[in-house]
Design a protein around this motif. Structure first.
Motif, PDB file in Angstrom:
ATOM      1  N   TRP A 353       0.833  -1.199   0.000  1.00 28.49           N
ATOM      2  CA  TRP A 353       0.000   0.000   0.000  1.00 28.49           C
ATOM      3  C   TRP A 353       0.874   1.259   0.000  1.00 28.49           C
ATOM      4  O   TRP A 353       0.567   2.243  -0.690  1.00 28.49           O
ATOM      5  CB  TRP A 353      -0.937  -0.020   1.199  1.00 28.49           C
ATOM      6  CG  TRP A 353      -1.782   1.208   1.367  1.00 28.49           C
ATOM      7  CD1 TRP A 353      -1.809   2.050   2.434  1.00 28.49           C
ATOM      8  CD2 TRP A 353      -2.755   1.710   0.445  1.00 28.49           C
ATOM      9  NE1 TRP A 353      -2.714   3.050   2.234  1.00 28.49           N
ATOM     10  CE2 TRP A 353      -3.312   2.873   1.022  1.00 28.49           C
ATOM     11  CE3 TRP A 353      -3.201   1.307  -0.815  1.00 28.49           C
ATOM     12  CZ2 TRP A 353      -4.293   3.632   0.371  1.00 28.49           C
ATOM     13  CZ3 TRP A 353      -4.169   2.066  -1.462  1.00 28.49           C
ATOM     14  CH2 TRP A 353      -4.705   3.205  -0.865  1.00 28.49           C
ATOM     15  N   ASN A 354       1.965   1.220   0.742  1.00 27.12           N
ATOM     16  CA  ASN A 354       2.897   2.352   0.725  1.00 27.12           C
ATOM     17  C   ASN A 354       3.468   2.577  -0.671  1.00 27.12           C
ATOM     18  O   ASN A 354       3.599   3.719  -1.132  1.00 27.12           O
ATOM     19  CB  ASN A 354       4.037   2.120   1.720  1.00 27.12           C
ATOM     20  CG  ASN A 354       3.598   2.269   3.166  1.00 27.12           C
ATOM     21  OD1 ASN A 354       2.648   2.998   3.463  1.00 27.12           O
ATOM     22  ND2 ASN A 354       4.281   1.590   4.074  1.00 27.12           N
ATOM     23  N   SER A 355       3.829   1.497  -1.350  1.00 26.04           N
ATOM     24  CA  SER A 355       4.373   1.614  -2.711  1.00 26.04           C
ATOM     25  C   SER A 355       3.358   2.240  -3.655  1.00 26.04           C
ATOM     26  O   SER A 355       3.705   3.089  -4.493  1.00 26.04           O
ATOM     27  CB  SER A 355       4.786   0.237  -3.241  1.00 26.04           C
ATOM     28  OG  SER A 355       5.909  -0.258  -2.548  1.00 26.04           O
ATOM     29  N   LEU A 356       2.096   1.834  -3.534  1.00 28.07           N
ATOM     30  CA  LEU A 356       1.058   2.407  -4.394  1.00 28.07           C
ATOM     31  C   LEU A 356       0.822   3.879  -4.076  1.00 28.07           C
ATOM     32  O   LEU A 356       0.592   4.692  -4.986  1.00 28.07           O
ATOM     33  CB  LEU A 356      -0.234   1.607  -4.244  1.00 28.07           C
ATOM     34  CG  LEU A 356      -0.190   0.166  -4.774  1.00 28.07           C
ATOM     35  CD1 LEU A 356      -1.496  -0.557  -4.456  1.00 28.07           C
ATOM     36  CD2 LEU A 356       0.064   0.149  -6.278  1.00 28.07           C
ATOM     37  N   GLN A 357       0.885   4.243  -2.804  1.00 27.69           N
ATOM     38  CA  GLN A 357       0.714   5.653  -2.438  1.00 27.69           C
ATOM     39  C   GLN A 357       1.853   6.513  -2.973  1.00 27.69           C
ATOM     40  O   GLN A 357       1.630   7.635  -3.442  1.00 27.69           O
ATOM     41  CB  GLN A 357       0.613   5.787  -0.915  1.00 27.69           C
ATOM     42  CG  GLN A 357      -0.698   5.275  -0.331  1.00 27.69           C
ATOM     43  CD  GLN A 357      -0.740   5.427   1.174  1.00 27.69           C
ATOM     44  OE1 GLN A 357      -0.065   4.712   1.907  1.00 27.69           O
ATOM     45  NE2 GLN A 357      -1.531   6.364   1.649  1.00 27.69           N
ATOM     46  N   VAL A 358       3.059   5.994  -2.895  1.00 22.19           N
ATOM     47  CA  VAL A 358       4.197   6.726  -3.451  1.00 22.19           C
ATOM     48  C   VAL A 358       4.050   6.851  -4.959  1.00 22.19           C
ATOM     49  O   VAL A 358       4.305   7.923  -5.538  1.00 22.19           O
ATOM     50  CB  VAL A 358       5.522   6.028  -3.084  1.00 22.19           C
ATOM     51  CG1 VAL A 358       6.687   6.647  -3.836  1.00 22.19           C
ATOM     52  CG2 VAL A 358       5.768   6.110  -1.583  1.00 22.19           C
ATOM     53  N   ALA A 359       3.638   5.767  -5.623  1.00 21.89           N
ATOM     54  CA  ALA A 359       3.439   5.816  -7.075  1.00 21.89           C
ATOM     55  C   ALA A 359       2.337   6.803  -7.449  1.00 21.89           C
ATOM     56  O   ALA A 359       2.404   7.441  -8.512  1.00 21.89           O
ATOM     57  CB  ALA A 359       3.103   4.424  -7.604  1.00 21.89           C
ATOM     58  N   ALA A 360       1.335   6.953  -6.585  1.00 20.95           N
ATOM     59  CA  ALA A 360       0.261   7.902  -6.853  1.00 20.95           C
ATOM     60  C   ALA A 360       0.772   9.340  -6.841  1.00 20.95           C
ATOM     61  O   ALA A 360       0.152  10.233  -7.430  1.00 20.95           O
ATOM     62  CB  ALA A 360      -0.855   7.739  -5.821  1.00 20.95           C
ATOM     63  N   GLY A 424       8.164  10.123  -2.844  1.00 21.04           N
ATOM     64  CA  GLY A 424       7.401  10.425  -4.058  1.00 21.04           C
ATOM     65  C   GLY A 424       8.083  11.476  -4.916  1.00 21.04           C
ATOM     66  O   GLY A 424       8.167  11.347  -6.145  1.00 21.04           O
ATOM     67  N   LEU A 425       8.607  12.528  -4.282  1.00 19.48           N
ATOM     68  CA  LEU A 425       9.328  13.558  -5.033  1.00 19.48           C
ATOM     69  C   LEU A 425      10.606  12.996  -5.639  1.00 19.48           C
ATOM     70  O   LEU A 425      10.973  13.332  -6.768  1.00 19.48           O
ATOM     71  CB  LEU A 425       9.643  14.746  -4.113  1.00 19.48           C
ATOM     72  CG  LEU A 425       8.439  15.548  -3.625  1.00 19.48           C
ATOM     73  CD1 LEU A 425       8.872  16.582  -2.577  1.00 19.48           C
ATOM     74  CD2 LEU A 425       7.747  16.248  -4.795  1.00 19.48           C
ATOM     75  N   GLY A 426      11.300  12.138  -4.879  1.00 19.83           N
ATOM     76  CA  GLY A 426      12.497  11.501  -5.430  1.00 19.83           C
ATOM     77  C   GLY A 426      12.181  10.627  -6.622  1.00 19.83           C
ATOM     78  O   GLY A 426      12.938  10.595  -7.609  1.00 19.83           O
ATOM     79  N   HIS A 427      11.056   9.933  -6.579  1.00 21.99           N
ATOM     80  CA  HIS A 427      10.670   9.080  -7.701  1.00 21.99           C
ATOM     81  C   HIS A 427      10.280   9.901  -8.922  1.00 21.99           C
ATOM     82  O   HIS A 427      10.454   9.446 -10.059  1.00 21.99           O
ATOM     83  CB  HIS A 427       9.521   8.161  -7.287  1.00 21.99           C
ATOM     84  CG  HIS A 427       9.967   7.004  -6.457  1.00 21.99           C
ATOM     85  ND1 HIS A 427       9.097   6.044  -5.982  1.00 21.99           N
ATOM     86  CD2 HIS A 427      11.191   6.645  -6.015  1.00 21.99           C
ATOM     87  CE1 HIS A 427       9.783   5.152  -5.278  1.00 21.99           C
ATOM     88  NE2 HIS A 427      11.050   5.501  -5.291  1.00 21.99           N
ATOM     89  N   ILE A 428       9.733  11.089  -8.717  1.00 24.79           N
ATOM     90  CA  ILE A 428       9.458  11.964  -9.860  1.00 24.79           C
ATOM     91  C   ILE A 428      10.755  12.275 -10.598  1.00 24.79           C
ATOM     92  O   ILE A 428      10.809  12.290 -11.831  1.00 24.79           O
ATOM     93  CB  ILE A 428       8.767  13.258  -9.401  1.00 24.79           C
ATOM     94  CG1 ILE A 428       7.356  12.956  -8.873  1.00 24.79           C
ATOM     95  CG2 ILE A 428       8.672  14.260 -10.550  1.00 24.79           C
ATOM     96  CD1 ILE A 428       6.633  14.176  -8.318  1.00 24.79           C
ATOM     97  N   VAL A 429      11.821  12.512  -9.829  1.00 23.55           N
ATOM     98  CA  VAL A 429      13.120  12.839 -10.437  1.00 23.55           C
ATOM     99  C   VAL A 429      13.606  11.694 -11.322  1.00 23.55           C
ATOM    100  O   VAL A 429      14.020  11.910 -12.469  1.00 23.55           O
ATOM    101  CB  VAL A 429      14.157  13.169  -9.346  1.00 23.55           C
ATOM    102  CG1 VAL A 429      15.538  13.356  -9.966  1.00 23.55           C
ATOM    103  CG2 VAL A 429      13.749  14.418  -8.575  1.00 23.55           C
TER     104      VAL A 429
END
Length: 548
Positions: A353-360, A424-429
């Motif tokens: 669930w954490n992974s999906l929230q970060v992906a969101a 989440g911000l890091g994954h955007i990068v």
């Protein structure tokens, strides 16, 4: 109007300046903050044998992985170029599936396959090819196998494009002049495919320099690489100066290779389809006389390499339905025990669930900013366009451990490590370049006359984009968003630094479990992740089909 719409590149530029350039720059500045002197960490890299050895090991492993990946990629690329297009697309999907499958899932599967009493040793001993089990993992062989399996697809597709661009008339002419298979390979195939090999090998070597997860899990002390030492100095020694100095060395090496390749070949060769085309060009294919003996040998080798790519993905399926508390293959009794245990343990569901929230957070952000970046670059010309293009691609080039440590140093004082926004911000990068490249490719195929017609009829630029341009480039943008999701859902390195125990993602939990002991529950997790990856890849194929 062309330059007037270039402003859309400003938001992604500012975002990367704040969350990519600034964290990396601050980490590099920290390398000069040692109390013993600004250059003390660099002298220690030279003086201390462990650091010198790690640098040499990193370069050596990177070189070996690159050479091995090239050798493995040639038969697959040749096979894809000499079969019908539909079969080639199916083979391409077979290459992409393990490539986009979670790195941890692949690594875990290889450990299961290669460990002392794993699947491979069991088969070799039972068939009397070996008298005693051999250690294939936790040493150099394990690192080379694991890293080559991950990075080889970077060479397959540029090499496939190079094969596809070979004019069949050249082959006929060479054969008419008496050239045999060896001469054809040496005088025609190798020279004409060299640029594709150079493109793929460059990406592989740059990626290998910053590898962390595979050497940490599949290697031993003698395979310690620079990325592991950066993590060690931050987490264990709290020596930010040394971590920064090691980051400087790794970053300079990666950027030097990148800019050298850009100067010689250009970014189009590195990330695009540079296969030649023109009038009278007959695409490369099997000749009228059929495959030669060497061609049939390449066919067999290509099939063997594809089996090598798919083996870790396929092996976890039967193992996940075994009833034994120990990893065994093939399973003696079928059971869904490990799936039930997976659903019964709240930490697995919470991490997913954490992974999906970060992906969101990551996927919409990367899709919006990556599309804006592609639109802005398409409106510019000259040095500014090339400079921005490099900026938007750099997060793929810079080793992720450098970005992870830099973001950690920047986000801890802001309290962003708790919760999902920091990661989440890091994954955007790290996901933004995938959307940028996909949207940029879609924009190249967009007919600008449609834009001029809409604007000429009085539509504003936003209206034209919403009603004309976006429907045309939408499949490309959607494909980029899919790759952004896979990138976010698969990330381990940023998750290790930018999450706490309560916010840890599924890849981080898998990493923690594999680091301690591989439980059969991991195989059930791996199967679900593979199925999710396969679904997203099928969606990507669907969107790519719509763009044709």
């Amino acid at each position: 109007m062309r330059r007037g719409a270039a402003w859309v590149a400003l938001p992604p530029t500012l975002f990367l300046a704040a969350l990519f350039a600034l964290p990396v720059l601050r980490l590099l500045i920290l390398s000069f903050s040692d109390p013993a002197g600004p250059f003390s960490p660099y002298w220690r890299i030279v003086d201390i044998p462990a650091y010198r050895t790690a640098l040499l090991t990193t370069v050596g492993i990177g070189g070996l992985v690159t050479v091995l990946s090239v050798l493995l990629a040639y038969p697959v690329a040749y096979l894809m170029a000499t079969v019908p297009p539909r079969v080639a697309r199916l083979l391409g999907l077979c290459v992409l599936l393990p490539f986009w499958t979670s790195a941890l899932v692949r690594t875990t599967a290889w450990i299961i396959l290669l460990q002392r009493y794993g699947v491979l040793n069991t088969l070799l001993v039972d068939s009397h090819l070996l008298r005693h089990p051999v250690s294939f993992v936790y040493n150099l062989s394990g690192v080379l196998i694991g890293m080559s399996h991950v990075l080889m697809p970077f060479i397959v597709f540029p090499l496939y494009n190079a094969f596809r661009g070979i004019d069949q008339n050249l082959i006929h002419a060479a054969e008419t002049l008496g050239a045999g298979p060896t001469t054809l390979c040496r005088r025609v195939f190798l020279p004409l495919t060299a640029p594709g090999v150079a493109a793929g090998a460059t990406i592989v070597f740059m990626s290998a320099l910053g590898y962390y997860i595979t050497p940490a899990l599949m290697g031993g002390p003698a395979q310690t690489m620079v990325a592991q030492l950066i993590s060690f100095n931050v987490e264990e020694q709290l020596d930010w100066a040394m971590a920064g100095a090691l980051s400087v060395v790794m970053l300079l090496a990666s950027l030097l290779i990148f800019f050298l390749f850009q100067a010689v070949f250009g970014l189009d060769r590195l990330f695009g389809d540079a296969a030649p085309s023109g009038r009278g060009v007959v695409p490369f294919a099997v000749g009228a006389r059929g495959r030669s003996a060497s061609g049939r040998a390449m066919l067999v080798l290509g099939g063997a390499v594809l089996l090598f790519l798919l083996a870790p993905v396929l092996i976890v399926f039967p193992m996940s339905v075994g009833s034994s508390p120990f990893l065994s293959f093939p399973p003696q009794h079928l059971s869904l025990r490990w799936y039930h245990e997976l659903l019964a343990r709240p930490q697995w569901l919470a991490s997913a669930w954490n992974s999906l929230q970060v992906a969101a957070i990551a996927v919409p952000g990367a899709t919006l900013l990556g599309t804006m970046a592609a639109l802005g670059v398409s409106r510019l010309r000259g040095g500014l366009a090339r400079g921005l293009e490099v900026l938007f691609i750099l997060p793929m080039i810079v080793p992720p451990i450098i970005l992870a440590v830099g973001l950690y140093y920047q986000m801890v004082p802001l309290g962003l490590i708790r919760g999902h926004w920091g990661l989440g911000l890091g994954h955007i990068v790290i996901a933004l370049p995938f959307v940028f490249l996909s949207a940029q490719a879609a924009l190249r195929g967009f007919d600008r006359n449609l834009e001029r017609a809409a604007l000429g009829l009085g539509a504003s630029w936003p209206t034209m984009f919403r009603r004309v341009m976006l429907p045309a480039i939408g499949p490309g943008v959607a494909a980029g968003a899919i790759f952004a999701f896979i990138t976010s859902f698969d990330d381990v390195i940023l998750a290790l630094f930018l999450t706490d125990v309560r916010g840890r993602t599924l890849p981080r939990l898998i990493y923690e479990n594999v680091s301690e002991e591989i439980s059969p529950t991991i195989t059930a997790v791996a199967v679900l992740v593979i199925l999710l990856t396969l679904l997203t890849l099928l969606l990507n194929v669907f969107f790519q089909k719509d763009t044709r």
